[in-house]
Design an enzyme around this catalytic site. Structure first.
Site, mmCIF file in Angstrom:
data_model
loop_
_atom_site.group_PDB
_atom_site.id
_atom_site.type_symbol
_atom_site.label_atom_id
_atom_site.label_comp_id
_atom_site.label_asym_id
_atom_site.label_seq_id
_atom_site.Cartn_x
_atom_site.Cartn_y
_atom_site.Cartn_z
ATOM 1 C CB CYS A 116 61.387 -126.242 47.579
ATOM 2 S SG CYS A 116 61.510 -124.522 47.015
ATOM 3 C CG HIS A 220 57.897 -125.334 50.630
ATOM 4 N ND1 HIS A 220 59.021 -125.742 51.317
ATOM 5 C CD2 HIS A 220 58.314 -124.430 49.710
ATOM 6 C CE1 HIS A 220 60.083 -125.098 50.834
ATOM 7 N NE2 HIS A 220 59.681 -124.302 49.865
ATOM 8 C CD GLU A 222 57.824 -127.916 53.722
ATOM 9 O OE1 GLU A 222 58.407 -126.820 53.641
ATOM 10 O OE2 GLU A 222 57.548 -128.624 52.729
#
Length: 238
Positions: A116, A220, A222
């Site tokens: 990002c 993202h 994660e």
């Protein structure tokens, strides 16, 4: 003897903590999704709080790979622009530290993954520019940035560009978790787009011919279950 796992450094936030035991004080923070993703992909995660940029090269030298994480908007002055009314306040210490990490990793040929903000900062570090408020350009808020945000991830499809490093890791169109109101505009030196959203937003960058893996994604990973992008970094760092 077991083979040691690669050591992956992840840049962090430096923020005032609302609650830190009985204290209210500044803390180096990182959402747990980052270190857990590194671990699930087969690496050992270490946190890299902002430091003197002069320490970036010796820090990178002791690591096997680098992740530049998501976070606040890159200061527009870094790419010669005036701030948009919805651009967040500058995080100058973090901008300087993470730019130094990016440059040190590329110089040393250490595998690098930007996430990002990390992708946006990579683009800026190589002379590129950013769109400061994406909904004005694409006509919708489907990327989830909300001009400052509600802290809730949106989701949309990302289509890899065939023949790229990103397509090697993610060969098919995927739905990704996303939360950003800025995006890549003019690409930095040597960078190529590795994926796009349906509205044309650049969703991945890479640097062909670099001494080590240089890969960045706008979404993202994660915040999701797909480890493949991080696994590509961990493999390169092994």
């Amino acid at each position: 003897m077991p083979v040691s796992k690669p050591l992956i450094g992840v840049s962090t936030y430096l923020e005032p903590a609302v609650r830190w035991g009985v204290w209210e004080q500044s803390a180096a923070l990182l959402p747990t999704g980052y270190h857990r993703l590194v671990q699930r992909a087969g690496g050992l995660a270490v946190m890299l709080p902002p430091d003197d940029p002069a320490e970036a090269a010796p820090t990178v030298a002791r690591l096997d790979g680098i992740v530049v994480s998501g976070g606040p908007d890159v200061e527009p002055a870094r790419y010669g622009a005036e701030p948009h009314p919805l651009t967040g306040p500058p995080a100058r210490d973090r901008d300087a530290w993470e730019t130094a990490l990016l440059e040190a990793a590329m110089t040393a040929g250490k595998p690098l993954l930007g996430i990002c903000r990390g992708m946006q900062l990579l683009n800026v570090a190589l002379g590129g520019t950013l769109v400061q408020h994406l909904p004005e350009s694409v006509g919708h808020d489907g990327h989830g940035g909300h001009g400052g945000g509600t802290g809730v991830f949106a989701a949309h499809e990302v289509k890899p560009v065939p023949g790229t490093l990103l397509a090697d890791a993610l060969p098919e169109t995927v739905t990704v978790p996303t939360h950003h109101h800025q995006s890549v505009d003019r690409l930095g030196r040597g960078l190529v787009a590795g994926a796009y959203a349906e509205d044309g937003t650049v969703e991945a960058l890479e640097l062909p011919g670099a001494a080590g893996l240089v890969l960045a994604v706008q979404w993202h990973p994660e915040a999701g279950d797909d480890t493949r992008v991080m696994a590509a970094l961990v493999r390169a760092a092994s």
